[in-house]
Design a protein around this motif. Structure first.
Motif, short mmCIF file in Angstrom:
data_model
loop_
_atom_site.label_atom_id
_atom_site.label_comp_id
_atom_site.label_asym_id
_atom_site.label_seq_id
_atom_site.Cartn_x
_atom_site.Cartn_y
_atom_site.Cartn_z
N ALA A 76 0.84 -1.21 0.00
CA ALA A 76 0.00 0.00 0.00
C ALA A 76 0.87 1.25 0.00
N PHE A 77 2.00 1.16 0.68
CA PHE A 77 2.94 2.27 0.77
C PHE A 77 3.50 2.60 -0.61
N GLU A 78 3.90 1.58 -1.35
CA GLU A 78 4.42 1.78 -2.70
C GLU A 78 3.36 2.39 -3.61
N ASP A 79 2.13 1.92 -3.47
CA ASP A 79 1.05 2.46 -4.29
C ASP A 79 0.84 3.94 -4.03
N TYR A 80 0.89 4.32 -2.75
CA TYR A 80 0.76 5.74 -2.40
C TYR A 80 1.87 6.55 -3.07
N CYS A 81 3.10 6.04 -2.99
CA CYS A 81 4.24 6.74 -3.59
C CYS A 81 4.02 6.98 -5.08
N LEU A 82 3.63 5.93 -5.78
CA LEU A 82 3.46 6.05 -7.23
C LEU A 82 2.32 6.99 -7.60
N GLU A 83 1.29 7.04 -6.75
CA GLU A 83 0.16 7.95 -7.00
C GLU A 83 0.53 9.40 -6.72
N HIS A 84 1.59 9.62 -5.92
CA HIS A 84 1.93 10.98 -5.50
C HIS A 84 3.31 11.42 -6.02
N ASN A 85 3.75 10.82 -7.13
CA ASN A 85 4.97 11.28 -7.78
C ASN A 85 6.20 11.12 -6.89
N ILE A 86 6.22 10.07 -6.06
CA ILE A 86 7.35 9.79 -5.18
C ILE A 86 8.01 8.50 -5.66
N VAL A 87 9.31 8.54 -5.89
CA VAL A 87 10.03 7.36 -6.37
C VAL A 87 10.38 6.47 -5.18
#
Length: 380
Positions: A180-191
Motif C-alpha cells: 500500500a505504501f508503494e502504491d501511495y508513492c506512485l500515486e503521488h509522484n514519489i520514487v
C-alpha cells in the motif's frame, strides 16, 4: 539588457559534445551550438572562456547537509544557506534535501523547514526521505529506536507539510505494509527506493522499487546463493542506482563493477553528505549521534560510516578516474539521469528553453563558475 554569451568553451550539453561552442542565456538557455554559428545580437554580454569546459549543473538527490548545516535541523535560513553553499562550491544546482530516521516530530519539523527554504531558494527541488521505514538489520548510521514499518498515513502527513515536495523515499520493501505504501508513492509522484534493506531478490521482484539508495551500502549483500539487494539492483535495468564515489563507501574496483553492470544510463552520483562537509576535521553530529571526521571519512564512535563529506565535484572527477568513463558519461551520471528519472523537465541538459544551470571548469577541471538560473556564482 541583453543576454550573456560564453564563447569558445568545450560544451557537454548532455546530448552532445561541442568542441568549440557558445551558449547564450538569461535565466533560460536561449541558444547553444558551434561558435561558428553564433550571430551577435544587440546588447549581448559576450565573454571569451577559451580553454574551459561547460557541463550541466549537478543534481544531488541524496544530501543531508554540509558547511555546518543539516536538513534535519529544520531551520529554513540554514537550509537555504546550505543549498547555496553546495551550489557555489560544488556546482549542485538542483538539490533534494535529505532527512534521516528520527522522531515523527523531528521529521515533521524538517519538512516545514525545507518547505520555507524551497520557497525562497529554487535550488531545492525536492525532499528525499531516508527512513524511518527501513530495516534495523541494515540501519547503518540511522538510530534504531525510531525505525518503523511503512506507514502511508504518516508519509502523507509529512508530504503535505513539505508542500508535496517529497520526490524520493528510502524504505525496506520486505517490511509489512509496503505494498500500500508503494502504491501511495506512485500515486503521488514519489520514487520508491530500496535502501537500508534486508530484502531478498525474490521479495524485490515483487516490489515496486525503481531506485536504489547508495548501492552496496546498508543493504543485503550480493552472495553466490542469494543476490540480495545489491545483486537485484545490478540485474534489473529498470532500477537507477546511487553511487557514493568517495573511494571509502565503495572501493574503486566495486564502483567499476557497478559501472560495467549498470552502464552510465542507470547510475546516479550522490554525495550522501552530512553537516561536516566543507568543515574542519574533528567531532560532528548526525541525528543526535557523535560523528568523528578524519581523512575525508565520517564515522560513528563504533566505526560505522556516517554519511560522507564528499563534494559533488570530487564525485564527478572520481567516477572518471575509478572507471575510465568519458566526461560525456560522467555528465549522464551527474545530471542527465536524475533529471529524466524525476521528471525535472527544465534541468539536466544544456538545451534551448531549459534553466541556465551549468558549471564552468578550467583546464585542470577545477570548478570556476556555477550558473544557477543564469546567475553567476563562484566558490567561496
Amino acid at each position: 539588457m541583453g543576454a550573456k554569451v560564453l564563447k569558445h568553451a568545450k560544451i557537454y550539453t548532455g546530448d552532445q559534445v561541442i568542441e568549440d561552442g557558445y551558449i547564450r542565456f538569461d535565466e533560460k538557455i536561449l541558444a547553444v551550438g558551434s561558435v561558428y554559428d553564433y550571430v551577435a545580437q544587440s546588447g549581448d554580454e559576450v565573454q571569451n572562456v577559451q580553454g574551459t569546459t561547460i557541463v550541466p549543473g549537478f543534481i544531488d538527490v541524496h544530501a543531508h547537509g554540509g558547511y555546518g548545516y543539516d536538513a534535519m535541523d529544520g531551520d529554513p535560513d540554514q537550509i537555504d544557506t546550505m543549498a547555496t553553499k553546495m551550489m557555489r562550491n560544488e556546482g549542485v544546482t538542483t538539490l533534494f534535501a535529505t532527512t534521516m530516521t528520527q522522531s515523527n516530530e523531528n521529521i515533521a519539523n524538517a519538512m516545514k523547514g525545507v518547505k520555507i527554504a524551497a520557497e525562497r531558494n529554487r535550488v531545492i527541488q525536492g525532499v528525499h526521505l531516508e527512513g524511518p521505514f527501513i530495516s534495523a538489520v541494515y540501519k547503518g548510521a540511522q538510530p534504531e529506536e525510531y525505525i518503523k514499518d511503512p506507514d502511508t498515513k504518516l508519509l502523507g502527513e509529512w508530504n503535505e507539510l513539505s508542500g508535496n515536495r517529497v520526490r524520493l523515499i528510502t524504505y525496506a520493501p520486505e517490511d509489512k505494509g509496503s505494498k500500500a505504501f508503494e502504491d501511495y508513492c506512485l500515486e503521488h509522484n514519489i520514487v520508491p527506493s530500496v535502501g537500508h534493506s534486508n530484502a531478498t531478490r525474490e521479495q524485490l521482484l515483487n516490489s515496486k522499487a525503481t531506485h536504489a539508495t547508495h548501492l552496496y551500502n546498508a543493504q543485503r549483500e550480493f552472495k553466490h546463493r542469494q543476490p540480495g539487494v545489491t545483486g537485484h539492483v545490478m540485474l534489473e535495468d529498470s532500477i537507477h542506482a546511487e553511487l557514493i564515489c568517495d573511494g571509502f563507501h565503495i572501493v574503486p574496483d566495486m564502483i567499476r563493477l557497478a559501472f560495467d553492470m549498470k552502464g552510465p544510463e542507470r547510475i546516479e552520483l550522490v554525495t550522501d553528505s552530512m553537516r561536516s562537509k566543507g568543515m574542519p576535521e574533528g567531532e560532528s553530529e548526525l541525528g543526535g549521534q557523535k560523528v568523528y571526521v578524519k581523512d575525508k571519512q565520517a564515522r560513528l564512535e563504533d566505526g560505522t560510516l556516517a554519511g560522507s563529506v564528499l563534494q559533488f565535484t570530487d564525485a564527478f572527477r572520481n567516477i572518471q578516474y575509478f572507471t575510465g568513463c568519458s566526461m560525456f558519461e560522467a555528465v549522464q551520471m551527474s545530471s542527465v539521469n536524475q533529471a529524466e528519472e524525476f521528471h525535472l523537465d527544465s534541468k539536466g541538459t544544456l538545451t534551448e528553453g531549459k534553466d541556465a544551470d551549468m558549471n564552468l571548469f578550467d583546464r585542470n577541471m577545477n570548478l570556476v563558475t556555477t550558473y544557477s538560473y543564469g546567475n553567476e556564482y563562484h566558490p567561496e
